[in-house]
Write a protein that holds these residues in place. Structure first.
Motif, PDB file in Angstrom:
ATOM      1  N   ILE A  86      -1.788 -13.134  -7.459  1.00 53.91           N
ATOM      2  CA  ILE A  86      -2.813 -12.092  -7.315  1.00 53.91           C
ATOM      3  C   ILE A  86      -2.222 -10.697  -7.520  1.00 53.91           C
ATOM      4  N   MET A 111      -3.103  -7.974 -10.377  1.00 53.68           N
ATOM      5  CA  MET A 111      -3.518  -6.605 -10.033  1.00 53.68           C
ATOM      6  C   MET A 111      -2.682  -5.574 -10.797  1.00 53.68           C
ATOM      7  N   LEU A 133      -6.049 -13.715  -0.664  1.00 54.39           N
ATOM      8  CA  LEU A 133      -6.436 -12.379  -1.132  1.00 54.39           C
ATOM      9  C   LEU A 133      -5.735 -11.288  -0.319  1.00 54.39           C
ATOM     10  N   TYR A 159       0.975  -6.687  -3.602  1.00 47.16           N
ATOM     11  CA  TYR A 159       0.786  -5.536  -4.495  1.00 47.16           C
ATOM     12  C   TYR A 159       1.461  -4.299  -3.897  1.00 47.16           C
ATOM     13  N   PHE A 160       1.194  -4.039  -2.610  1.00 47.94           N
ATOM     14  CA  PHE A 160       1.781  -2.860  -1.982  1.00 47.94           C
ATOM     15  C   PHE A 160       3.294  -3.021  -1.812  1.00 47.94           C
ATOM     16  N   LYS A 193       4.799  -2.179  -5.082  1.00 44.64           N
ATOM     17  CA  LYS A 193       4.679  -0.741  -5.338  1.00 44.64           C
ATOM     18  C   LYS A 193       5.684   0.048  -4.498  1.00 44.64           C
ATOM     19  N   LEU A 194       5.888  -0.396  -3.248  1.00 42.99           N
ATOM     20  CA  LEU A 194       6.728   0.362  -2.328  1.00 42.99           C
ATOM     21  C   LEU A 194       8.185  -0.095  -2.333  1.00 42.99           C
ATOM     22  N   GLY A 195       8.511  -1.042  -3.194  1.00 44.62           N
ATOM     23  CA  GLY A 195       9.903  -1.445  -3.351  1.00 44.62           C
ATOM     24  C   GLY A 195      10.410  -2.447  -2.332  1.00 44.62           C
ATOM     25  N   PHE A 196       9.508  -3.253  -1.759  1.00 50.89           N
ATOM     26  CA  PHE A 196       9.937  -4.331  -0.856  1.00 50.89           C
ATOM     27  C   PHE A 196      10.130  -5.595  -1.681  1.00 50.89           C
ATOM     28  N   GLN A 243       8.690   7.884  -3.139  1.00 48.50           N
ATOM     29  CA  GLN A 243       9.252   6.742  -2.424  1.00 48.50           C
ATOM     30  C   GLN A 243       9.586   7.114  -0.981  1.00 48.50           C
ATOM     31  N   ALA A 302       6.454   7.298   1.032  1.00 42.25           N
ATOM     32  CA  ALA A 302       5.919   5.940   1.154  1.00 42.25           C
ATOM     33  C   ALA A 302       6.695   5.155   2.202  1.00 42.25           C
ATOM     34  N   ASP A 303       8.020   5.350   2.221  1.00 41.80           N
ATOM     35  CA  ASP A 303       8.852   4.640   3.193  1.00 41.80           C
ATOM     36  C   ASP A 303       8.555   5.109   4.617  1.00 41.80           C
ATOM     37  N   LEU A 312       6.379   7.680  -7.039  1.00 36.88           N
ATOM     38  CA  LEU A 312       5.763   6.348  -7.102  1.00 36.88           C
ATOM     39  C   LEU A 312       4.655   6.337  -8.144  1.00 36.88           C
ATOM     40  N   TRP A 345       1.276   5.269  -8.857  1.00 33.60           N
ATOM     41  CA  TRP A 345       0.021   4.726  -8.347  1.00 33.60           C
ATOM     42  C   TRP A 345      -0.992   4.665  -9.477  1.00 33.60           C
ATOM     43  N   LEU A 351      -9.456  -1.933 -10.600  1.00 36.73           N
ATOM     44  CA  LEU A 351      -8.892  -2.829  -9.580  1.00 36.73           C
ATOM     45  C   LEU A 351      -9.924  -3.128  -8.484  1.00 36.73           C
TER      46      LEU A 351
END
Lengths: 502, 160
Positions: free
Chosen positions: A217, A221, A417, A424-425, A428-431, B8, B11-12, B75, B77, B86
């Motif tokens: 998913i 996205m 979902l 997705y997040f 985006k946030l680098g995890f 970033q 965001a962190d 970042l 977005w 989306l």
């Protein structure tokens, strides 16, 4: 416990039944498709299809799943070479020289050498799997709950430490995976945990929903966001490489097999890591390193060989220890567990027909994939032209169907979902995502072995440090975390982790 | 969101704070797990460890990023168009799942596929319609009839 020709031949006799041949072929086709299409990776492909295989006997189902996995490894190179869009992260190094070759009008030889190298490395590493896996399983017979707990801890810590410069985020990702797995009834005592009184949560969160969500998913996205469109395609001519090309690549194929196989035995060393290592090695030892990046055929052979060797090597720890080394392997482990099969040494002892049939089918699958990939490469490349706006809804539909079919409750679809959004997040946030997936699959075994180990030691955690094998794994865990910390401290710049479905 | 977490570092900090709250919630929920204290590994032990890890990890991430003085990374977005795309596609999936029980799996999947393809590629009206029809039909025959998966048949049509 060791290798036995009898078992292998018996495995071939099972793998060569027409039903199993059909499912190996079907898996190879689906796997190649999954590899070719950029919007879906092997983990999602297997996870989506896993619940739909319940009508199959376990051997046929796992033969198909394994074929999807290594099929995806073959297919990933096609779009990387032809249109410079790697289907998987592991195909990125292939694109460096493969696309350059395609631009020079040599897409055919590049595709052919990718298929040949995949076949050679896949087959050679299968010999490794055939001989190593039973030896490792024999060694694992000496394992008790403390050793298993320490082994799984080592697996998780290696995956976290390989998150590169995102070590802390890797730990958090693992904790979120464990959290998801802890929701529901405690498998040992039946006590409700973290359910907030919800009846749906009592049944627990199925890890297939988690995997499909965070991989399929979120990937869809990201592609919708990027407005991924259709891929334009040039014709492919001159399919076969020359003898000089093959001769030039022989060394690269063999070296990349060694690199891919031995690194692939380690948790966290996914093909996306080993392909870069193999490519780099070839470049370093080449007499003319300047050719790399400008259309060197060894630059295609090396990563493709490493890719397939690594994907085969992952089956050694999976079958012998029950330890998945990558998310795709975690999904396969989930498949085995779904069929009531517990990977590890007892699998070789109690279900030898099953293990050897799957291994034998992989030899056959490799031949099938060579046949599918050499003459049909043009067709596969054309399939990549399916526009993403058509593909995306189909992937989501398959994901909904797949997750719903696990337990036939809509709750699983909602979970998928939600984890799609989480994935997705996270991206985006680098995890990193791999620790989450591995933790969610391993959580139950981790808790059970910890509980059993503490029962043996009457509650003393020293048991993990007084038994030699367990101590060795604990030390390796500590080393891998310290190494990860060192990597992080060495480079203080902020880097967003790039991760895909592998 | 784009205003708050453009880089970033920001965001962190935001995700770190969110994780602290999540960790606290997990710890509270873990404290309410009943029974099993006589066990060597009480059922609340791992939830406590996980909650504490999330809390500590989140706090450390937020603090580390707060004090970070190096070069920040912007970042990426989605822009407005991508955000709308989306949202619509995700809402379509939500509607698909919601109408699955009343309309049945096969009909709702056909409608979902047709709508989503049409929305993402407006020029492909016929492709969308044909893909929707094929999906509905394949879903009915392959998954419903051949594989006999117990998919919702639709309470509107079948009062089972």
């Amino acid at each position: 416990m060791g290798f036995s020709w009898d078992y292998l031949l018996q495995g071939f006799s099972i793998a060569l039944t027409w039903q199993n041949l059909f499912w190996a072929l079907f898996g190879s086709l689906i796997g190649t498709l999954v590899g070719v299409l950029p919007g879906i990776g092997p983990s999602s492909g297997i996870a989506i299809l896993l619940p739909l295989t319940t009508f199959l006997p376990p051997t046929s189902a796992i033969i198909m799943m394994a074929a999807i996995y290594y099929g995806a490894m073959y297919g990933g190179s096609t779009t990387a070479i032809v249109v410079n869009i790697p289907g998987e992260a592991s195909s990125v190094p292939t694109a460096m020289d493969g696309y350059e070759m395609a631009k020079q009008g040599n897409a055919g030889p590049a595709l052919a050498i990718a298929a040949i190298s995949s076949f050679v490395a896949g087959t050679l590493s299968l010999f490794g799997l055939t001989f190593f896996a039973p030896i490792c399983a024999g060694f694992a017979l000496a394992f008790g709950p403390p050793e298993y707990f320490a082994l799984m801890l080592m697996g998780l810590s290696l995956v976290i430490s390989l998150s590169g410069r995102a070590l802390l985020k890797g730990v958090i990702s693992m904790a979120i995976g464990l959290l998801a797995a802890l929701i529901g009834q405690n498998p040992l005592t039946g006590a409700a945990r973290l359910t907030f009184g919800s009846v749906d949560l009592m049944a627990g969160i199925n890890f297939i929903s988690v995997i499909v969500g965070v991989f399929a998913i979120s990937e869809v996205m990201l592609n919708i966001e990027a407005e991924a469109g259709a891929i334009s395609l040039a014709g492919i001519k001159n399919l076969m490489p020359t003898w000089a090309d093959i001769k030039r690549c022989t060394g690269a194929m063999l070296r990349s097999t060694g690199v891919g196989f031995f690194l692939g035995l380690l948790p966290g060393c996914a093909p996306s890591v080993t392909t870069f290592v193999a490519y780099d090695l070839e470049k370093r030892i080449s007499r003319d390193p300047d050719r790399f990046g400008k259309g060197a055929i060894e630059g295609v052979a090396a990563p493709e060989g490493a890719n397939n060797a690594t994907s085969t090597a992952g089956f050694v720890p999976l079958f012998s220890f029950g330890l998945p080394t990558a998310p795709s392997m975690a999904v396969l482990l989930g498949g085995l567990m779904m069929y009531g099969l517990q990977p590890g040494p007892m699998l070789f002892k109690n279900n030898p027909q099953f293990v050897w049939a799957v291994i034998a089918s992989m030899y056959i699958g490799n031949v099938m994939l060579l046949v599918l990939n050499l003459p049909l490469v043009g067709l596969w490349a054309r399939i990549a032209v399916v526009p993403f706006p058509v593909l995306a809804p189909i992937i989501i539909f398959c994901s909904v169907l797949g997750t719903y079919s696990i337990r036939f409750i809509l709750f699983d679809v909602w979970v998928m979902l939600v984890f799609g959004l989480i994935g997705y997040f996270m991206r985006k946030l680098g995890f990193p995502i791999a620790p989450l997936v591995l933790a969610s699959v391993l959580a139950q075994m981790l808790e059970t072995s910890l509980q059993q180990a503490l029962l043996i030691s009457q509650g003393s955690p020293l048991i993990f440090f007084t038994r030699p094998i367990s101590l060795a794994f604990m030390i390796l865990s500590a080393i891998s975390i310290l190494w990860g910390l060192w990597v992080q401290l060495k480079k203080k710049s902020r880097v967003v982790v790039e991760e895909t479905d592998e | 969101m784009q205003v708050i977490v453009k880089t970033q570092r920001k965001a962190d900090i935001v995700s770190g704070c969110f994780l602290v709250v999540l960790g606290i919630l997990v710890l509270i929920a873990a404290s309410q797990i009943r029974g099993g204290m006589e066990e060597r590994l009480p059922p609340r032990t791992l939830p406590y460890i996980v909650g504490a890890t999330i809390l500590a990890g989140g706090a450390f991430l937020a603090l580390k990023s707060w004090r970070f003085a190096g070069k920040d990374v912007p970042l990426k977005w989605p822009d407005r168009g991508a955000m709308i795309r989306l949202t619509v596609i995700l809402l379509a999936v939500v509607v698909f799942v919601l109408v699955m029980t009343p309309l049945g799996f096969h009909l709702s999947s056909g409608l979902y596929i047709a709508f989503s393809i049409w929305y993402l590629k407006r020029s492909a009206v016929w492709t969308a319609l044909i893909a929707g029809l094929i999906t509905g039909a394949l879903s009915y025959y392959v998954f419903g009839q051949v594989l006999e998966l117990s998919l919702p048949m639709g309470t509107v049509f079948f009062n089972d």
